[in-house]
Design an enzyme around this catalytic site. Structure first.
Site, short mmCIF file in Angstrom:
data_model
loop_
_atom_site.label_atom_id
_atom_site.label_comp_id
_atom_site.label_asym_id
_atom_site.label_seq_id
_atom_site.Cartn_x
_atom_site.Cartn_y
_atom_site.Cartn_z
N ASP A 31 -7.75 -8.39 10.32
CA ASP A 31 -7.91 -6.97 10.66
C ASP A 31 -7.29 -6.77 12.03
O ASP A 31 -7.84 -7.21 13.06
CB ASP A 31 -9.40 -6.59 10.65
CG ASP A 31 -9.56 -5.08 10.71
OD1 ASP A 31 -8.86 -4.44 11.52
OD2 ASP A 31 -10.38 -4.53 9.95
N ASN A 34 0.85 -1.19 0.00
CA ASN A 34 0.00 0.00 0.00
C ASN A 34 0.88 1.24 0.00
O ASN A 34 2.03 1.17 0.44
CB ASN A 34 -0.84 0.04 1.29
CG ASN A 34 -2.14 -0.70 1.14
OD1 ASN A 34 -2.61 -0.94 0.04
ND2 ASN A 34 -2.71 -1.07 2.26
N ASP A 63 -4.85 -5.32 2.54
CA ASP A 63 -6.07 -6.06 2.90
C ASP A 63 -5.99 -7.53 2.51
O ASP A 63 -6.58 -8.38 3.16
CB ASP A 63 -7.28 -5.41 2.21
CG ASP A 63 -7.57 -4.04 2.80
OD1 ASP A 63 -7.50 -3.93 4.04
OD2 ASP A 63 -7.82 -3.09 2.04
O1 C5P Z 1 -10.73 -0.91 6.99
P1 C5P Z 1 -9.66 0.10 6.78
O2 C5P Z 1 -8.38 -0.48 6.23
O3 C5P Z 1 -10.07 1.32 6.01
O4 C5P Z 1 -9.38 0.63 8.26
C1 C5P Z 1 -8.34 1.51 8.56
C2 C5P Z 1 -7.90 1.32 9.98
O5 C5P Z 1 -7.81 -0.07 10.33
C3 C5P Z 1 -6.50 1.85 10.21
O6 C5P Z 1 -6.42 2.26 11.54
C4 C5P Z 1 -5.64 0.64 9.92
O7 C5P Z 1 -4.36 0.76 10.52
C5 C5P Z 1 -6.47 -0.47 10.52
N1 C5P Z 1 -6.30 -1.79 9.88
C6 C5P Z 1 -5.73 -2.83 10.57
N2 C5P Z 1 -5.63 -4.08 9.97
C7 C5P Z 1 -6.06 -4.27 8.73
C8 C5P Z 1 -6.64 -3.22 8.01
C9 C5P Z 1 -6.74 -1.98 8.61
O8 C5P Z 1 -5.31 -2.63 11.71
N3 C5P Z 1 -5.94 -5.47 8.19
#
Ligand code: C5P
Length: 398
Positions: free
Chosen positions: A307, A210, A280
């Protein structure tokens, strides 16, 4: 005594019978959470050995301005910069005079000239020497220069006389040393921060990743450490220097970041801030050898990564959990959804559709949302924004 946690104290010991109390002082400063390095004058070495102070502080004792070996390990300017407080205990009449007049003819006096940190002295001498107009004038000069004067105490002296001039007891010195530092917002708290991107290997030379510089997470780590917290920074691959006083754990894949985060939460932390741009998905399998470009098309099968922040927020030992949301549209709605779905205490959201905020930029603007409120942090440097966000987190976490 929380204010001494993580503080770096350079303890200067000068010649005097009270030098034996400095040994106890080292221990007590360490018990209060401070890191201690010791500098001794030649006079001090007549009363107590550098070896004793080395054994107690756990670090080599510095005695000489012109010692090439000591200078190679930690030079006097480095030592002066390292300190949060230079504390001279005991401070002899001779040392007070030299400090008042800006002498730099030995290591300790030079350090006092070279440091930007506050300087404190705990005078220790015969009562007549303390009362002497020259010493009294010197202590007034020092006060005017902003040097903190601890004591001296009054009572029976080693020479058999009674009166003011005794060095304060280590307990009193520690209390006064703590008072030199302002009350810190996050003193005594353990903050864990994820930062940067993750890399998900396809084969030994290729990966999915990313866009993320890690700057926001590193700025938050620096701000949290400055606010007195113990900070663990779990960093993906970025080219940034580790901020002062921050413990850094380098990781590459999302699964490594997940493991390091959960380990930290299991051991116990108070605040978890997830700024990392975690990939992701990851390739279901990583090829052992470089994939050859022999076909027109290749197909990658991807599997979802855990996550991390949602797992932290679900943990039985749950810290105050703060997420980030970088969006290009409907920023607030998406962020509110994540706050709820991931069970977060707070979410900091930024619109990354412009070029002047987010990702690689040195600036940022955030809207910070929590279950019953929000606050806008307008465009500023990431350092400034990090300070404001840490303040907000400290207040909300209570
Ligand atoms: O769902 P999204 O990626 O938009 O969410 C962003 C938040 O979730 C950020 O704080 C990111 O560091 C955290 N995150 C995480 N693990 C993931 C995806 C996102 O801790 N696999």
């Amino acid at each position: 005594m929380q204010r001494l946690v993580n503080k770096r104290i350079l303890l200067g010991v000068t010649g005097g019978i009270a030098a034996y109390k400095s040994a106890d002082l080292v221990r007590r400063l360490q018990d209060a959470g401070a890191e201690v390095r010791v500098v001794m004058t030649q006079g001090a070495c007549e009363f107590i050995t550098p070896l004793t102070m080395q054994a107690l502080s756990g670090h080599p004792v510095h005695t000489d301005l012109l010692d090439p070996r000591a200078e190679a390990a930690m030079g006097h300017i480095e030592l002066a910069r390292w300190a949060d407080l230079v504390l001279i205990a005991p401070a002899s009449a001779n040392f007070l005079a030299r400090l008042a007049y800006g002498h730099g003819n030995d290591l300790l006096s030079t350090l006092c000239l070279a440091t930007g940190a506050p300087v404190a002295v705990a005078p220790a001498m015969n009562q007549q020497m303390w009362a002497d107009p020259a010493t009294q004038k010197n202590q007034l000069i020092l006060q005017e220069k902003g040097v903190h004067i601890f004591g001296p105490g009054s009572g029976g002296q080693a020479c058999g006389e009674v009166g003011p001039g005794r060095m304060q007891e280590p307990d009193e010195i520690i209390h006064q040393a703590a008072d030199v530092f302002d009350y810190d917002l996050l003193t005594g708290r353990h903050v864990v921060i994820t930062a940067g991107p993750t890399r998900e290997p396809i084969d030994p030379v290729r990966y999915l990743t990313n866009k993320s510089s890690g700057k926001m997470g590193f700025a938050l780590a620096a701000a949290a450490a400055e606010a007195g917290a113990r900070v663990t920074l779990i960093a993906g691959p970025v080219v940034l220097d580790t901020p002062n006083r921050v413990e850094r754990i380098n990781v590459v894949r999302a699964e490594d970041m997940y493991q390091a985060s959960l380990d930290a939460v299991e051991k116990g932390c108070d605040i978890f801030i997830a700024t990392a741009a975690v990939a992701d998905y990851r390739p279901t399998v990583t090829a052992d050898h470089k994939i050859k470009k022999s076909t027109e098309e290749i197909h990658l099968t991807l599997v979802k990564n855990p996550d991390i922040i949602a797992a932290v927020a679900d943990h039985a030992n749950r810290p105050f959990t703060v997420g980030f949301a970088a969006e290009t549209q409907d920023v607030i709605e998406y962020a509110q959804g994540k706050l709820k779905n991931k069970n977060l205490d707070m979410i900091a959201t930024n619109d990354v559709s412009g070029t002047d905020v987010g990702f690689n930029s040195d600036n940022n603007a955030l809207t910070v949302i929590w279950p019953n409120g929000h606050k806008v942090l307008p465009l500023a440097s990431k350092t400034q924004i990090a300070k404001q966000l840490i303040e907000l987190i400290a207040i909300r976490q209570g």
